[in-house]
Design a protein around this motif. Structure first.
Motif, PDB file in Angstrom:
ATOM      1  N   ARG A  14      33.607  40.933  39.518  1.00 47.54           N
ATOM      2  CA  ARG A  14      34.074  41.510  38.262  1.00 47.54           C
ATOM      3  C   ARG A  14      33.279  42.765  37.942  1.00 47.54           C
ATOM      4  N   ILE A  15      33.932  43.700  37.244  1.00 49.75           N
ATOM      5  CA  ILE A  15      33.247  44.877  36.733  1.00 49.75           C
ATOM      6  C   ILE A  15      33.264  44.785  35.217  1.00 49.75           C
ATOM      7  N   TYR A  16      32.131  45.127  34.623  1.00 46.10           N
ATOM      8  CA  TYR A  16      32.005  45.067  33.165  1.00 46.10           C
ATOM      9  C   TYR A  16      32.417  46.411  32.581  1.00 46.10           C
ATOM     10  N   LEU A  17      33.419  46.412  31.697  1.00 50.41           N
ATOM     11  CA  LEU A  17      33.920  47.640  31.097  1.00 50.41           C
ATOM     12  C   LEU A  17      33.601  47.746  29.617  1.00 50.41           C
ATOM     13  N   GLY A  18      32.756  46.861  29.116  1.00 53.41           N
ATOM     14  CA  GLY A  18      32.381  46.910  27.709  1.00 53.41           C
ATOM     15  C   GLY A  18      31.213  47.853  27.461  1.00 53.41           C
ATOM     16  N   PRO A  19      30.815  47.962  26.199  1.00 57.22           N
ATOM     17  CA  PRO A  19      29.676  48.817  25.855  1.00 57.22           C
ATOM     18  C   PRO A  19      28.359  48.221  26.368  1.00 57.22           C
ATOM     19  N   ASN A  20      27.370  49.076  26.545  1.00 63.81           N
ATOM     20  CA  ASN A  20      26.049  48.613  26.959  1.00 63.81           C
ATOM     21  C   ASN A  20      25.469  47.664  25.920  1.00 63.81           C
ATOM     22  N   VAL A  52      36.499  42.490  34.305  1.00 60.48           N
ATOM     23  CA  VAL A  52      37.809  42.498  34.958  1.00 60.48           C
ATOM     24  C   VAL A  52      37.662  42.504  36.477  1.00 60.48           C
ATOM     25  N   PRO A  53      38.648  41.944  37.173  1.00 65.56           N
ATOM     26  CA  PRO A  53      38.619  41.992  38.632  1.00 65.56           C
ATOM     27  C   PRO A  53      38.588  43.453  39.104  1.00 65.56           C
ATOM     28  N   ILE A  54      37.852  43.699  40.166  1.00 66.76           N
ATOM     29  CA  ILE A  54      37.704  45.049  40.697  1.00 66.76           C
ATOM     30  C   ILE A  54      39.061  45.708  40.938  1.00 66.76           C
ATOM     31  N   ASN A  55      40.016  44.951  41.444  1.00 61.51           N
ATOM     32  CA  ASN A  55      41.316  45.541  41.776  1.00 61.51           C
ATOM     33  C   ASN A  55      42.206  45.774  40.554  1.00 61.51           C
ATOM     34  N   LYS A  56      41.710  45.492  39.356  1.00 60.31           N
ATOM     35  CA  LYS A  56      42.484  45.686  38.124  1.00 60.31           C
ATOM     36  C   LYS A  56      41.861  46.749  37.210  1.00 60.31           C
ATOM     37  N   ILE A  57      40.956  47.567  37.752  1.00 60.20           N
ATOM     38  CA  ILE A  57      40.246  48.545  36.925  1.00 60.20           C
ATOM     39  C   ILE A  57      41.206  49.505  36.224  1.00 60.20           C
ATOM     40  N   ALA A  58      42.155  50.072  36.950  1.00 61.35           N
ATOM     41  CA  ALA A  58      43.064  51.058  36.359  1.00 61.35           C
ATOM     42  C   ALA A  58      43.844  50.465  35.188  1.00 61.35           C
ATOM     43  N   GLU A  59      44.392  49.265  35.379  1.00 55.24           N
ATOM     44  CA  GLU A  59      45.149  48.622  34.314  1.00 55.24           C
ATOM     45  C   GLU A  59      44.253  48.304  33.119  1.00 55.24           C
ATOM     46  N   ALA A  60      43.041  47.841  33.403  1.00 56.49           N
ATOM     47  CA  ALA A  60      42.104  47.489  32.335  1.00 56.49           C
ATOM     48  C   ALA A  60      41.687  48.717  31.532  1.00 56.49           C
ATOM     49  N   GLN A  61      41.450  49.835  32.200  1.00 57.13           N
ATOM     50  CA  GLN A  61      41.067  51.049  31.488  1.00 57.13           C
ATOM     51  C   GLN A  61      42.197  51.519  30.589  1.00 57.13           C
ATOM     52  N   GLN A  62      43.421  51.373  31.047  1.00 55.01           N
ATOM     53  CA  GLN A  62      44.577  51.737  30.223  1.00 55.01           C
ATOM     54  C   GLN A  62      44.659  50.821  29.001  1.00 55.01           C
ATOM     55  N   GLU A  63      44.436  49.537  29.221  1.00 50.42           N
ATOM     56  CA  GLU A  63      44.471  48.588  28.103  1.00 50.42           C
ATOM     57  C   GLU A  63      43.340  48.868  27.117  1.00 50.42           C
ATOM     58  N   LEU A  64      42.165  49.207  27.629  1.00 48.38           N
ATOM     59  CA  LEU A  64      41.041  49.550  26.752  1.00 48.38           C
ATOM     60  C   LEU A  64      41.375  50.734  25.861  1.00 48.38           C
ATOM     61  N   ALA A  65      42.114  51.691  26.386  1.00 53.23           N
ATOM     62  CA  ALA A  65      42.449  52.909  25.650  1.00 53.23           C
ATOM     63  C   ALA A  65      43.619  52.729  24.686  1.00 53.23           C
TER      64      ALA A  65
END
Length: 84
Positions: A14-20, A52-65
């Motif tokens: 998983r990659i963490y896409l939240g704030p520090n 999020v799973p590594i292979n879902k980064i693009a979708e997750a970044q879109q959802e974050l935005a």
């Protein structure tokens, strides 16, 4: 480096896409091998959305935005001091 199974990353990575968060030792963009770290317990459901799973980064970044999505809400809540 993420663990590799054949030519693909391990499904639990998983990659963490939240704030520090110094308090929890979380840094944006960190890859966690073999799942979400133990410091993020099952009781922190909103925070867990930001791993999020590594292979879902693009979708997750879109959802974050996108305002109002579950990930966007979780990010903003955690950033303002929520720890759920």
């Amino acid at each position: 480096m993420p663990s590799l199974v054949g030519s693909e990353m391990c499904i639990r990575d998983r990659i963490y896409l939240g704030p520090n968060s110094a308090e929890l030792g979380l840094t944006t963009g960190t890859v966690y091998i073999d799942g979400i770290p133990a410091v993020v317990g099952e009781d922190k459901a909103m925070l867990r959305l930001l791993f999020v799973p590594i292979n879902k980064i693009a979708e997750a970044q879109q959802e974050l935005a996108t305002e109002g999505t579950a990930m966007n809400t979780a990010y903003l809540e955690f950033k303002k001091g929520g720890r759920r």
